[in-house]
Scaffold this active site. Structure first.
Site, PDB file in Angstrom:
ATOM      1  NE  ARG A 108      26.155 -24.783 -26.566  1.00 40.45           N
ATOM      2  CZ  ARG A 108      26.299 -24.594 -25.677  1.00 40.45           C
ATOM      3  NH1 ARG A 108      27.333 -25.607 -25.156  1.00 40.45           N
ATOM      4  NH2 ARG A 108      27.586 -23.828 -24.523  1.00 40.45           N
TER       5      ARG A 108
ATOM      6  CD  GLN B 287      29.453  -8.882 -26.914  1.00 41.48           C
ATOM      7  OE1 GLN B 287      28.729  -9.194 -26.608  1.00 41.48           O
ATOM      8  NE2 GLN B 287      30.969  -9.025 -26.312  1.00 41.48           N
TER       9      GLN B 287
ATOM     10  N   GLY C 209      33.804 -12.335 -26.083  1.00 38.04           N
ATOM     11  CA  GLY C 209      34.091 -12.664 -24.477  1.00 38.04           C
ATOM     12  C   GLY C 209      33.390 -11.249 -23.391  1.00 38.04           C
ATOM     13  CB  THR C 210      32.035 -12.623 -19.915  1.00 38.49           C
ATOM     14  OG1 THR C 210      33.712 -13.140 -19.763  1.00 38.49           O
ATOM     15  CG2 THR C 210      31.550 -13.653 -20.202  1.00 38.49           C
TER      16      THR C 210
ATOM     17  CD  GLU D 278      36.508 -19.309 -17.593  1.00 43.31           C
ATOM     18  OE1 GLU D 278      35.391 -19.204 -17.722  1.00 43.31           O
ATOM     19  OE2 GLU D 278      36.116 -18.177 -16.465  1.00 43.31           O
TER      20      GLU D 278
ATOM     21  CG  ASN E 212      32.284 -16.714 -11.955  1.00 46.31           C
ATOM     22  OD1 ASN E 212      31.765 -15.896 -11.332  1.00 46.31           O
ATOM     23  ND2 ASN E 212      33.040 -16.476 -13.068  1.00 46.31           N
TER      24      ASN E 212
ATOM     25  CG  ASN F  85     -31.825 -18.492 -13.042  1.00 50.63           C
ATOM     26  OD1 ASN F  85     -31.415 -19.013 -11.727  1.00 50.63           O
ATOM     27  ND2 ASN F  85     -32.344 -19.146 -13.435  1.00 50.63           N
TER      28      ASN F  85
ATOM     29  CE1 TYR G 129     -17.559  -7.136 -34.337  1.00 51.39           C
ATOM     30  CE2 TYR G 129     -18.019  -9.838 -35.692  1.00 51.39           C
ATOM     31  CZ  TYR G 129     -17.352  -8.833 -35.071  1.00 51.39           C
ATOM     32  OH  TYR G 129     -16.528  -8.286 -36.558  1.00 51.39           O
TER      33      TYR G 129
HETATM   34  C1  UD1 Z   1      31.570 -17.839 -17.784  1.00 50.02           C
HETATM   35  C2  UD1 Z   1      32.868 -17.248 -16.859  1.00 50.02           C
HETATM   36  C3  UD1 Z   1      32.594 -18.756 -16.129  1.00 50.02           C
HETATM   37  C4  UD1 Z   1      31.723 -19.158 -15.020  1.00 50.02           C
HETATM   38  C5  UD1 Z   1      30.622 -18.632 -16.347  1.00 50.02           C
HETATM   39  C6  UD1 Z   1      28.541 -19.088 -14.815  1.00 50.02           C
HETATM   40  C7  UD1 Z   1      34.067 -16.318 -18.107  1.00 50.02           C
HETATM   41  C8  UD1 Z   1      34.893 -16.031 -19.207  1.00 50.02           C
HETATM   42  N1  UD1 Z   1      33.778 -17.118 -17.778  1.00 50.02           N
HETATM   43  O1  UD1 Z   1      31.526 -18.740 -18.692  1.00 50.02           O
HETATM   44  O2  UD1 Z   1      34.020 -18.267 -15.232  1.00 50.02           O
HETATM   45  O3  UD1 Z   1      31.546 -20.112 -14.509  1.00 50.02           O
HETATM   46  O4  UD1 Z   1      30.549 -17.981 -16.760  1.00 50.02           O
HETATM   47  O5  UD1 Z   1      27.674 -19.350 -16.215  1.00 50.02           O
HETATM   48  O6  UD1 Z   1      33.585 -15.040 -17.963  1.00 50.02           O
HETATM   49  N2  UD1 Z   1      28.072 -13.052 -23.181  1.00 50.02           N
HETATM   50  C9  UD1 Z   1      27.920 -11.786 -24.269  1.00 50.02           C
HETATM   51  N3  UD1 Z   1      28.812 -11.661 -25.063  1.00 50.02           N
HETATM   52  C10 UD1 Z   1      30.070 -12.622 -25.165  1.00 50.02           C
HETATM   53  C11 UD1 Z   1      30.214 -13.648 -23.912  1.00 50.02           C
HETATM   54  C12 UD1 Z   1      29.085 -13.512 -23.693  1.00 50.02           C
HETATM   55  O7  UD1 Z   1      26.619 -10.606 -23.682  1.00 50.02           O
HETATM   56  O8  UD1 Z   1      30.497 -12.011 -25.815  1.00 50.02           O
HETATM   57  C13 UD1 Z   1      27.132 -13.542 -21.972  1.00 50.02           C
HETATM   58  C14 UD1 Z   1      26.117 -14.386 -22.378  1.00 50.02           C
HETATM   59  O9  UD1 Z   1      24.870 -14.172 -23.242  1.00 50.02           O
HETATM   60  C15 UD1 Z   1      25.984 -14.913 -21.075  1.00 50.02           C
HETATM   61  C16 UD1 Z   1      26.962 -14.341 -20.514  1.00 50.02           C
HETATM   62  O10 UD1 Z   1      27.923 -13.976 -20.927  1.00 50.02           O
HETATM   63  O11 UD1 Z   1      24.826 -14.752 -20.359  1.00 50.02           O
HETATM   64  C17 UD1 Z   1      28.191 -15.406 -20.323  1.00 50.02           C
HETATM   65  O12 UD1 Z   1      28.321 -15.983 -20.839  1.00 50.02           O
HETATM   66  P1  UD1 Z   1      29.379 -17.640 -20.916  1.00 50.02           P
HETATM   67  O13 UD1 Z   1      29.835 -18.050 -22.539  1.00 50.02           O
HETATM   68  O14 UD1 Z   1      28.363 -18.632 -20.760  1.00 50.02           O
HETATM   69  O15 UD1 Z   1      30.174 -17.710 -20.136  1.00 50.02           O
HETATM   70  P2  UD1 Z   1      31.107 -19.241 -19.829  1.00 50.02           P
HETATM   71  O16 UD1 Z   1      31.578 -19.693 -20.438  1.00 50.02           O
HETATM   72  O17 UD1 Z   1      30.014 -20.369 -19.368  1.00 50.02           O
END
Ligand code: UD1
Ligand code: CA
Length: 457
Positions: A16, A73, A78-79, A155, A170, A377, A387
């Site tokens: 993005r 990863q 997901g986080t 979420e 959050n 000076n 060089y």
């Molecule tokens: C997440 C939170 C949300 C919070 C927000 C704050 C969850 C489900 N939601 O949402 O509650 O308000 O952050 O910014 O956690 N990442 C990985 N691997 C993955 C997915 C994400 O490393 O598979 C990393 C991303 O690079 C980023 C961070 O985790 O640094 C957050 O991920 P992102 O996708 O931005 O989460 P949000 O949907 O913004």
């Protein structure tokens, strides 16, 4: 922060952002976002740290502090899934509590982490979430409290109308008690609107596993700010920039026209120093008091003493003692040491050299790979010829030396103390102390040449 660890989630790509590199390498104040978060962990005294990387991990590794581990990863599920990649690091780590942070939210600070940890410990929570109140909560997970207890993080995609109106969100930063986080990894699922393993499900899991979940509300909302687009990144940059300038002004630095001045967050400047427009100061820089820097000066990774002036000039990786004047239009390249009271004038380039105290190199001169003494000076147009096309050599100049205009010093060569070179001399052999060196062809005057050669108009 004794016996703590951190896991930094940083597997996001730069799609993005329109970048071929991972998102955490996007820069705020010319420093990758991951560097801000990693430095915060180090500054907070977190002892063991692990970063979760995704595609392009090899780009990110060089930017991590040497004491940080990294895990991969492969698939972005997901986080919660991302954090669980650090399962072994967490299990084997010698700590009781672990912070989970986002690598793309650079405004987390050691103080915020410390205060949240204090609450986390006092309440004996399994997890404590850092939250913020924001004007526009769109896109963030909403904080649902029941009394003073944290009931859930919902979420955006899973929220109903009423939940969407909640403005406490959050921030994406958490403290976990280690054993609870490991239990949560075993229990987490992906039954939600996005089919992802949410780290935020830890709140409801806590209730099921007989643990408490807490929320610590940050006094500053920008702790939650991350960047998803280049425009978002520009916003982070302008917030960070203003914050640094405010802090400097509070400490007595004079910035009468802040527009167009960029100062990195690791720069220290003494009181009564004036920064003028067009000035960019980045990296690890220390500047003394009573200096005037700018307009249009660019300083990186250097130390500058009290009372210096730097006008429309570049200084990189060098040490400048007190009361030195540089510029306009000069370039001090890496590894220079310019001693007190020296004057580097206009259109002068200095590289890998020592310039002695009160020495003047006032105009149109190149000094490279040289050791120059005190009170010398340099005439206009001097060149240290360092060089030969294959190797570089040093020039040594003693104290109180007078280098005449347009002198070439063919290195390796030495001019002794109090020696002089005549203008236009090419010095090829060492000059003893107190000597005058002249090395140029004798002037010849041909009387009446204009008429006899037929050049008369
Ligand atoms: C997440 C939170 C949300 C919070 C927000 C704050 C969850 C489900 N939601 O949402 O509650 O308000 O952050 O910014 O956690 N990442 C990985 N691997 C993955 C997915 C994400 O490393 O598979 C990393 C991303 O690079 C980023 C961070 O985790 O640094 C957050 O991920 P992102 O996708 O931005 O989460 P949000 O949907 O913004
Ligand atoms: Ca995000």
């Amino acid at each position: 922060m004794k016996r703590t660890g951190s896991v930094i989630l940083a597997a996001g790509d730069g799609k993005r952002m329109g970048s071929a590199k991972p998102k955490v390498l996007c820069e705020v104040l010319f420093r990758p976002m991951i560097g801000w978060v990693a430095d915060c962990c180090n500054a907070a005294g977190i002892e063991q740290n692990c970063v979760v990387l995704g595609n392009g991990a090899d780009f990110v590794r060089p930017f991590l502090p040497f004491n940080f581990e990294a895990v991969l990863q492969q698939e972005r599920l997901g986080t919660g899934h991302a954090a669980s990649m650090a399962r072994d690091f967490i299990r084997e780590g010698d700590f009781d509590h672990v912070a989970v942070l986002c690598g793309d939210a650079p405004f987390i600070t050691p103080d915020l982490l410390q205060e949240a940890l204090t609450l986390h410990r006092e309440q004996g929570n399994g997890v404590t979430v850092i939250t913020a109140r924001v004007a526009d909560p769109t896109g963030y997970g909403r904080i649902r409290r029941e009394g003073n207890r944290l009931a859930a993080i919902v979420e955006q995609a899973d929220a109903d109308e009423e939940t969407l109106r909640i403005d406490e969100i959050n921030a994406g930063a958490y403290w976990f008690r280690k054993d609870f986080l490991l239990r949560f990894f075993d229990a987490m699922g992906n039954d939600n609107a996005q089919g992802e393993y949410y780290l935020t499900d830890c709140v409801q899991a806590a209730a099921r596993l007989g643990e408490t979940a807490g929320a610590w509300l940050s006094p500053t909302a920008d702790v939650a700010l991350g960047a998803n687009t280049r425009k978002g990144l520009a916003l982070l940059n302008s917030i960070a920039r203003e914050r640094v300038l405010d802090k400097l002004m509070d400490a007595g630095v004079s910035i009468p026209f802040p527009d167009g001045i960029v100062v990195g967050d690791q720069v220290e400047i003494g009181p009564d120093t004036v920064l003028l427009p067009g000035t960019i100061i980045l990296g690890k820089v220390t500047i003394g008091s009573g200096c005037e820097i700018g307009p249009n000066s660019h300083i990186t990774d250097s130390v500058i003493g009290d009372g210096c002036r730097v006008i429309s000039s570049y200084i990189d990786q060098s040490t400048i003692e007190e009361n030195v004047k540089i510029g306009p239009m000069s370039n001090v390249r890496p590894n220079c040491h310019i001693k007190s009271g020296a004057k580097i004038g206009d259109f002068v380039e200095i590289k890998n050299s020592v310039i002695g105290s009160k020495t003047a190199v006032a105009h149109l001169t190149y000094v490279g790979d040289s050791d120059v003494g005190d009170r010398c000076n340099f005439g206009c147009g001097t060149v240290t010829v360092n060089y030969d096309g294959a190797k570089k050599y040093r020039t040594t100049i003693g104290n109180n030396v007078f280098v005449g205009c347009n002198t070439n010093l063919i290195a390796p060569v030495t001019m002794g103390d109090r020696s002089y070179s005549a203008a236009g001399t090419t010095v090829t052999q060492d000059v003893p102390p107190g000597a005058l060196v002249i090395g140029r062809s004798r002037q010849k005057v041909i009387e009446g040449w204009t008429e006899t050669s037929g050049k008369t108009k």
